[in-house]
Structure formats: C-alpha cells, structure tokens
Design an enzyme around this catalytic site. Sequence first.
Site, PDB file in Angstrom:
ATOM      1  N   SER A 116       0.748  -1.239   0.033  1.00 17.35           N
ATOM      2  CA  SER A 116       0.081   0.020  -0.071  1.00 17.35           C
ATOM      3  C   SER A 116       0.847   1.217   0.048  1.00 17.35           C
ATOM      4  O   SER A 116       1.710   1.392  -0.932  1.00 17.35           O
ATOM      5  CB  SER A 116      -0.957   0.001   1.145  1.00 17.35           C
ATOM      6  OG  SER A 116      -1.937   0.982   1.117  1.00 17.35           O
ATOM      7  N   GLU A 212      -1.777  -2.320  -8.137  1.00 17.03           N
ATOM      8  CA  GLU A 212      -3.261  -2.778  -7.269  1.00 17.03           C
ATOM      9  C   GLU A 212      -3.669  -1.503  -6.876  1.00 17.03           C
ATOM     10  O   GLU A 212      -2.692  -0.256  -6.673  1.00 17.03           O
ATOM     11  CB  GLU A 212      -2.876  -3.675  -6.323  1.00 17.03           C
ATOM     12  CG  GLU A 212      -2.064  -3.739  -5.277  1.00 17.03           C
ATOM     13  CD  GLU A 212      -2.670  -2.774  -3.768  1.00 17.03           C
ATOM     14  OE1 GLU A 212      -3.819  -3.121  -3.827  1.00 17.03           O
ATOM     15  OE2 GLU A 212      -1.870  -2.089  -3.337  1.00 17.03           O
ATOM     16  N   HIS A 277      -4.759  -5.279  -1.719  1.00 16.04           N
ATOM     17  CA  HIS A 277      -5.869  -4.997  -0.326  1.00 16.04           C
ATOM     18  C   HIS A 277      -7.028  -6.057  -0.671  1.00 16.04           C
ATOM     19  O   HIS A 277      -8.156  -5.719  -0.426  1.00 16.04           O
ATOM     20  CB  HIS A 277      -6.167  -3.566  -0.578  1.00 16.04           C
ATOM     21  CG  HIS A 277      -5.285  -2.595  -0.400  1.00 16.04           C
ATOM     22  ND1 HIS A 277      -4.553  -2.092  -1.324  1.00 16.04           N
ATOM     23  CD2 HIS A 277      -5.016  -1.803   0.794  1.00 16.04           C
ATOM     24  CE1 HIS A 277      -3.882  -1.002  -0.726  1.00 16.04           C
ATOM     25  NE2 HIS A 277      -4.234  -0.696   0.536  1.00 16.04           N
TER      26      HIS A 277
END
Length: 307
Positions: A116, A212, A277
């Site tokens: 992330s 992502e 995620h």
Amino acid sequence: MKELTRPRRLAPGARVAVVATSGPVPEERLQAGLDVLRGWDLDPVVAPHVLDRHGEFGYLAGRDADRAADFQNAWCDPSVAAVLCARGGYGAQRMTDLLDWDAMRAAGPKAFVGFSDVTVLHEAFATRLGLATLHGPMAAGVDFVKNARAQEHLRATLFAPETVRTIASGGTALVPGRARGVTLGGCLCLLAAELGTPHARPSAAGGLLCLEDVGEETYRLDRYLTQLLRAGWLEGVRGVLLGSWESCPDYAEVRTLLADRLGGLGVPVVEEFGFGHCAGALTVPFGVAAELDADAGTLTLDAPALS
C-alpha cells in the site's frame, strides 16, 4: 532492469522490528499481529513511536522525524533480521527523504515487508539500496491478523522461500502470453506520485509490473495510468500483473479501463492475481527475475525471494 540483492531468509528465533511508516496503528490489531509473529518463533520488537498519533494530522502515526528515526534505528540495528511495517495509510512519502540512506546501506541487507503506502519505500529500496523487498501483509493489518492464507504465504516466503518459487494466483489473462523480467510495482496511485521525485525509478522498462489500488474511483485510476503512459514510464515493460481493486467501483468497469489503458502495451497482462488489499493476499517479491505466464496465472521466480 537488473536483479536486486536478495536478503537472507529468516531462521527460528530471529528478531524482527515492527515500525509505523504511515498511518495510525490500532493497538489491538498490533498485539494480535505480534502474537502471530511469536507463534512463528520470531522475536518481534516494537519501535518506540509505533502507537503515536500526530498532534495536528490524525492520518499520521506521529511526527515524520519520529517515524523516520524508528525506521532507521530498526534497520541499522545489527540484531534485527527483518523490518515489518505495521500498516499503510499515508505518510511514507513524508519521511523517506529523512532517512540516512548511506547509513542504511552500510547496515547491509535484511528483509523488508509491507504494501500500500509502503510502495514508496519499496521503490526507494530498489533505487537507493539495490535491495529486493517483499510486497506482503503488514503486522497490524486486518488480513494478516485474520487470514490464514495471507499468514502462511508470508511465513513460507520468509522461512522457506524455495517452497513458493511459483506463485499460483488463480488469475486469468487479460492479455495472453508469457514474459520474463524483474518484478516491481505496488499501489498505482503511489507509483504515479513518485514521478519526478528525487531518486525515482526512470521507467519500468525490463520489468514485470505489479499494480493494485484501493478505494479509488475509475476516473482516478484512469488518471494514474494515463500519467504513467504520458510520462513514458511504461515503455519497455515486459508484462503486467494486476492485483486487487478493493473498494473501487464495480470490477467490470475497472477491468474495461485496465484493458483500455494497458492493452496497447503489447505485453502479457494477468488480472486478479491475488495481491494487495484483498483477503488472503499473496506475498510477491520485488527485484527478482521471474517468468509470468498470464494464461496459467503464475509467476515463477528464477531464484527464491530470499537467499
């Protein structure tokens, strides 16, 4: 794109440091994550400022200088075999240039895990230290605390990386084919945000790019991908692996966008590869040579993620 230096695998009893690079860390989840690590026969140590809250900006885990000091002290501690991020959120960009990268280089390689917002640090480790890293679950993350698949794949990667040389995602080909390259990537919005910054990677040429994101509207994903295309950053990429798009709009819409923006690259693209995620997220090493088989939904590493 060159392969990067692979850190050593972990052994039972190894000391690992848990640091907060970005957002505030929930204490209950941190304690649950530490229990998992202890169950692996690791000795987790928590950096002093992990549970801090910034006085003015509630989205930050304490002051930038304190987060940077925690990170650097953990990395430069010779008794620490790996540094694990507690969670993502936002804030890594604010502290990465406060780190003494010369001192960290002198400390030698060790395993580094996160995803992330931690994408910023994956890129920094690649460009400033030439070090391979692990895009995987974080110690106080919901997925790590609650999901057996996420736990087991990270544990195997850390302790017995030869057992996960082939990462079988169950994903399918958005664009069919096979490709070889060196893995890189992370959160799409962070990769776009890195453009133009000091020490940024000049391009993804020669790479197998993992992408992502979370909680983004389709037009924002379009903006990030278009920015990377317009900047020439995607020229020469060998293949693309698409992970999760959690809390984004309906996947059919996102999928249409991904095909529109990436289909013209003329390289294999695999979708729903199971990192990021999502529940049961797989650990994907960055900086290692590998072969992507988009049709089979597999990534096969030339060598184990850790030495």
